[in-house]
Design an enzyme around this catalytic site. Structure first.
Site, mmCIF file in Angstrom:
data_model
loop_
_atom_site.group_PDB
_atom_site.id
_atom_site.type_symbol
_atom_site.label_atom_id
_atom_site.label_comp_id
_atom_site.label_asym_id
_atom_site.label_seq_id
_atom_site.Cartn_x
_atom_site.Cartn_y
_atom_site.Cartn_z
ATOM 1 N N ASN A 10 63.471 42.666 64.624
ATOM 2 C CA ASN A 10 62.245 42.664 65.676
ATOM 3 C C ASN A 10 61.199 43.866 65.274
ATOM 4 O OD1 ASN A 10 60.755 42.830 67.939
ATOM 5 N ND2 ASN A 10 62.216 42.697 69.350
ATOM 6 N N ARG A 94 61.606 38.140 64.966
ATOM 7 C CA ARG A 94 60.758 37.688 66.218
ATOM 8 C C ARG A 94 59.571 37.961 65.848
ATOM 9 N NH1 ARG A 94 59.454 41.614 71.205
ATOM 10 N NH2 ARG A 94 58.970 40.015 72.426
ATOM 11 N N HIS A 183 58.113 35.945 76.150
ATOM 12 C CA HIS A 183 59.848 36.024 76.456
ATOM 13 C C HIS A 183 60.322 34.453 76.188
ATOM 14 C CE1 HIS A 183 59.038 39.392 79.399
ATOM 15 N NE2 HIS A 183 59.431 39.919 78.224
ATOM 16 N N ARG A 244 53.134 47.296 83.748
ATOM 17 C CA ARG A 244 51.979 46.326 83.784
ATOM 18 C C ARG A 244 51.694 45.860 85.215
ATOM 19 N NH1 ARG A 244 54.699 42.982 79.371
ATOM 20 N NH2 ARG A 244 54.536 44.537 77.568
ATOM 21 N N GLU A 387 68.633 37.597 73.179
ATOM 22 C CA GLU A 387 67.408 36.980 72.262
ATOM 23 C C GLU A 387 67.949 36.877 71.056
ATOM 24 O OE1 GLU A 387 65.044 39.654 74.976
ATOM 25 O OE2 GLU A 387 63.455 38.089 74.259
#
Ligand code: ADP
Length: 406
Positions: A10, A94, A183, A244, A387
């Site tokens: 990743n 990823r 996601h 965010r 993940e």
């Protein structure tokens, strides 16, 4: 294929997270993180997960991703898990943005890499780093299948009614402005794991997945397929997140520019990095926010209430989108660990068949579990996401296929 190891990478702009898994039994062999690549203070943290090896740390400048991956290879070799081993079957990457083209994990060749590059304008923060990671890994092991697993892929089943913004179609199409969602690897994994927890096939259940980490997103999954998700063109839309803002009136941006005199870049930074929980109360860690609330801190209380209010709107909205809901699944750092968030998000929704059992909600565990009382019509679940395992599983399946076809 006798080799069954998969390296999952990743790659961020200044970091690389990695895990080495053995897909013969889905076990983890090693994991680690290289941070602050390109700075004087780079750091590699490596954790061997076989034998009794302890965590190791390297500090000092690591110039670029190539040097980072070389350092990772050295650490793995020191554990007898070198990347030159014939045991290594493939490398899974990823990739944040796959646009509309990549609806599935994909074996990377030059054409695929070019297409991922074509998507840089819609994912300027993420895709360039992913591309660097892919190039570096291909140079290191050009003989191995390298697979891209896209964050957006699971959401490509969204109908146009959910995926389009209500703006001029020609302008939207010209600039590829639409809702992609992110996601996706987590939403796919957790929705399937939730079906399993209910003892049903994914095709037979409707699930609302709440991925609440530092970044946060919700998705509505009907029969194993995503029909709506809260993140949009970028990961800024939707829920209140660590830093965010999530949803806001787009006119806030014009107002801040025209009246507040902020530049577009300043507004971008404000909404992505200085908003959400950190903007509301100065902290983005839910543990710290809960601690402050327990001490009577009003600002932390309000931040929590705004976070929960937004979450409830999405639960209600996706309930309506799905029509019938079998389960709501909480996952990621906040979703898996913060019992007060789960309790508050579901409070008052008894009329919708939703309830949380206080005792079950308080249990800490790494296993998927139900926290709703027996009588609840809609089950509430906590399902730890994984993940890396999902990327490794998909990479292994594709690599096996590639091996058969060659
Ligand atoms: P990401 O992958 O988006 O960086 P994670 O899924 O790891 O995020 O979630 C990180 C967040 O999880 C932290 O910022 C913190 O708010 C929350 N978190 C982690 N552990 C706990 C805990 N024990 N209780 C409450 N919140 C927690």
């Amino acid at each position: 294929m006798s080799s069954s190891r998969i390296l999952v990478l990743n790659s961020g702009s200044s970091s690389v997270k990695y895990q080495l898994l053995d897909m013969a039994d889905s076990s983890r062999l090693a994991m680690g993180l290289v941070e602050r690549i390109g700075e004087e203070t780079s750091r590699l943290k490596h954790t061997p997960l076989t034998g009794d090896g302890a965590e190791r740390e390297r500090t000092g400048p690591i110039a670029d991703h190539e040097a980072a991956l070389k350092a990772v290879a050295e650490e793995l070799a020191a554990d007898g898990l070198g990347l030159d081993s014939p045991e290594l079957a493939a490398i899974g990457h990823r990739v944040v943005h796959g646009g509309l083209k990549f609806t599935e994990p994909t074996v990377i060749d030059d054409a695929v890499l070019a297409e991922i590059e074509r998507l840089v304008p819609v994912a300027p923060l993420h895709n360039p780093a992913n591309i660097t990671g892919i190039r570096t890994a291909r140079a290191l092991r050009p003989d191995l299948p390298q697979v891209a697993v896209f964050d957006t892929a699971f959401h490509t089943t969204m109908p146009e009614s959910a995926a389009r913004y209500a703006i001029d179609v020609a302008t939207a199409d010209e600039h590829r402005v639409r809702r992609y969602g992110f996601h996706g690897t987590s939403h796919a994994y957790v929705s399937r794991a939730t079906a399993k927890l209910l003892g049903k096939a994914p095709e037979d259940v409707n699930v609302i997945v709440l991925h609440l980490g530092n970044g946060a997103s919700a998705s509505a999954v009907r029969g194993g397929k995503c029909v709506d998700t809260s993140m949009g063109l970028t990961p800024l839309e939707g829920l209140v997140m660590g830093t965010r803002s999530g949803d806001l009136d787009p006119a806030v941006i014009f107002h801040l520019a025209r009246v507040g005199g902020l530049s577009i870049d300043e507004i971008d930074t404000l909404l992505n990095k200085k908003s959400g929980l950190i903007g509301l109360c100065g902290d983005n860690d839910m543990r710290e926010i809960r601690r402050r609330i327990d001490e009577g801190d009003e600002q932390a209380r309000l931040a929590f209430d705004i976070y929960i209010h937004r979450l409830k709107k999405y639960i209600g909205g996706y309930y309506a989108v799905l029509g019938r809901v079998d389960a709501i699944a909480f996952t990621a750092g906040v979703g898996e660990n913060a019992a007060p968030v789960r309790e508050a998000a579901v409070a008052g929704l008894e009329e919708l068949g939703l309830a949380v059992d206080g005792d079950l909600n308080g249990v800490r565990s790494d296993e998927p579990r139900l926290i709703s009382p027996e009588y609840a019509r809609v089950k509430v679940a906590v399902v730890p996401t994984d993940e890396e395992l999902e990327i490794a599983t998909q990479t292994y399946a594709l690599a096996a296929l590639a091996g058969k076809n060659s």
